[in-house]
Design an enzyme around this catalytic site. Structure first.
Site, PDB file in Angstrom:
ATOM      1  N   GLY A   1      60.547   7.898  -7.412  1.00 23.51           N
ATOM      2  CA  GLY A   1      61.408   7.241  -6.432  1.00 23.51           C
ATOM      3  C   GLY A   1      60.749   6.020  -5.825  1.00 23.51           C
ATOM      4  O   GLY A   1      60.860   5.770  -4.627  1.00 23.51           O
ATOM      5  N   ALA A   2      60.090   5.218  -6.663  1.00 24.77           N
ATOM      6  CA  ALA A   2      59.262   4.110  -6.170  1.00 24.77           C
ATOM      7  C   ALA A   2      60.048   2.850  -5.851  1.00 24.77           C
ATOM      8  O   ALA A   2      59.485   1.900  -5.326  1.00 24.77           O
ATOM      9  CB  ALA A   2      58.190   3.776  -7.211  1.00 24.77           C
TER      10      ALA A   2
ATOM     11  N   GLY B   1      62.649   2.752  -0.079  1.00 26.18           N
ATOM     12  CA  GLY B   1      62.211   3.641   0.982  1.00 26.18           C
ATOM     13  C   GLY B   1      60.732   3.937   0.983  1.00 26.18           C
ATOM     14  O   GLY B   1      59.889   3.053   0.818  1.00 26.18           O
TER      15      GLY B   1
ATOM     16  N   GLY C   1      58.933   5.512  -1.181  1.00 23.07           N
ATOM     17  CA  GLY C   1      58.293   5.252  -2.465  1.00 23.07           C
ATOM     18  C   GLY C   1      57.951   3.788  -2.655  1.00 23.07           C
ATOM     19  O   GLY C   1      56.884   3.458  -3.187  1.00 23.07           O
TER      20      GLY C   1
ATOM     21  N   SER D   1      59.509  17.437   4.538  1.00 21.79           N
ATOM     22  CA  SER D   1      60.289  16.814   5.604  1.00 21.79           C
ATOM     23  C   SER D   1      60.248  17.717   6.828  1.00 21.79           C
ATOM     24  O   SER D   1      60.030  18.934   6.715  1.00 21.79           O
ATOM     25  CB  SER D   1      61.737  16.640   5.147  1.00 21.79           C
ATOM     26  OG  SER D   1      62.608  16.406   6.231  1.00 21.79           O
TER      27      SER D   1
ATOM     28  N   TYR E   1      69.200  20.872   1.722  1.00 22.18           N
ATOM     29  CA  TYR E   1      68.127  19.877   1.827  1.00 22.18           C
ATOM     30  C   TYR E   1      66.867  20.514   2.416  1.00 22.18           C
ATOM     31  O   TYR E   1      65.766  20.355   1.880  1.00 22.18           O
ATOM     32  CB  TYR E   1      68.578  18.714   2.707  1.00 22.18           C
ATOM     33  CG  TYR E   1      67.476  17.712   2.986  1.00 22.18           C
ATOM     34  CD1 TYR E   1      66.956  16.924   1.971  1.00 22.18           C
ATOM     35  CD2 TYR E   1      66.966  17.561   4.273  1.00 22.18           C
ATOM     36  CE1 TYR E   1      65.940  16.008   2.225  1.00 22.18           C
ATOM     37  CE2 TYR E   1      65.955  16.642   4.546  1.00 22.18           C
ATOM     38  CZ  TYR E   1      65.452  15.867   3.512  1.00 22.18           C
ATOM     39  OH  TYR E   1      64.444  14.967   3.766  1.00 22.18           O
TER      40      TYR E   1
END
Length: 302
Positions: A20-21, A24, A26, A149, A177
């Site tokens: 996920g780079a 955000g 990442g 998280s 989540y």
């Protein structure tokens, strides 16, 4: 003294994967790691967005050493394809940052029949780590950083008889989540125990961004009320880089120890933080690991 970005050591010669780079946490993590000389492999499911992100980083850091390899964590077939491409190109992996994720989306199933949070946030990363474990093991003092998280407490009670809300049974988007982020913590801690038991030099750590702006938050603005709440919340959220700093410290600080969990401290700087009793439950961690092995067909650190 507080740990700062200036404390990141020289990373020249290191190879780091960030899932996920392209946006955000990442994106910020990739940028700062490349600023210090690391070769960063951007593991992303959207090549166009990844390329745009890479160009943004290179505009700021012209000599940034970046590579893009396609990875869709929600598709189990994509994971070995990524791992094979990576190992064909590289002979070491110093850090694997398991960061990519979705947050509180409506119920949906992946092509493999898994609920999307479970598949993307957790199971895909379990499989990715397993597929890359040999090269991690072959790299002295490698580390795996798994991103959780503050919402992990929504997943305190994991129903192993309905682990991924099959056909939507019992589904709640925040519950799903939170459960996926609890699974990431259980995974990180269990991995460290298994690494110690098998005498590996690789270490496993966890991190969370605290209350920081991320690219997945706007997706929650699906009605007028939530849009207003997110607008109000945005005034209290830290910039994205502050959320990325715990990940970066876990990935680079030479003094960290396996099994540690990093998050923002009271002054906003990254430090070791504690997680609740449920995240350290040995039976839950063992059962989750064994189920994950069955679902992925991967066995490692047994």
């Amino acid at each position: 003294m507080s740990w700062k970005l200036d404390d990141i050591p020289d990373l020249t010669g290191e190879v780091i994967i960030v899932t996920g780079a392209n946006s955000g946490l990442g994106f910020e993590t990739t940028k700062e790691l490349s600023r210090k000389g690391a070769k960063v492999v951007m593991a992303c499911r959207n090549p166009q967005k990844a390329d745009t992100a890479m160009q943004k980083i290179k505009n700021d850091i012209p000599d940034a050493n970046l590579d893009i390899i396609f990875l869709d964590l929600a598709n189990q077939k994509s994971v070995p394809d990524f791992a094979n491409q990576f190992m064909h190109k590289y002979n070491r992996l110093d850090v694997l940052i398991n960061n990519a994720g979705i947050m509180a989306t409506p119920y949906s199933e992946t092509v493999d029949g898994f609920e999307n949070h479970f598949a993307t946030n957790y199971l895909g990363h379990f499989a990715l780590t397993g597929r890359l474990f040999d090269i991690l093991e072959a790299t002295p003092n490698a580390r795996v950083v798994s991103v959780s998280s503050l919402a992990y407490f929504f997943g305190n009670k994991i129903d192993f008889d309905n682990l991924y809300y099959e056909h939507g049974k019992g589904y709640g988007r925040w519950r799903a989540y939170g459960r996926s982020k609890m699974e990431m913590l259980l995974f990180a801690y269990e991995m460290q125990r298994r690494l110690i038991r098998t005498g590996q030099s690789t270490i496993s750590l966890a991190a969370h961004p605290g209350l920081a702006q991320t690219n997945i938050m706007p997706a929650q603005a699906n009605n007028a009320v939530s849009k207003k709440l997110l607008t109000l919340l945005s005034y209290t959220l830290k910039p994205t880089i502050y959320g990325a700093m715990p990940l970066i410290r876990a990935a680079t600080d030479k003094d960290v120890k396996g099994g540690e969990y990093f998050g923002p401290s009271k002054n906003g700087m990254p430090d070791i933080v504690k997680s609740n009793k449920a995240s350290h439950n040995l039976e839950s961690a063992k059962e989750l690991w064994e189920i994950s092995e069955k679902l992925t067909g991967l066995h490692y650190l047994d």
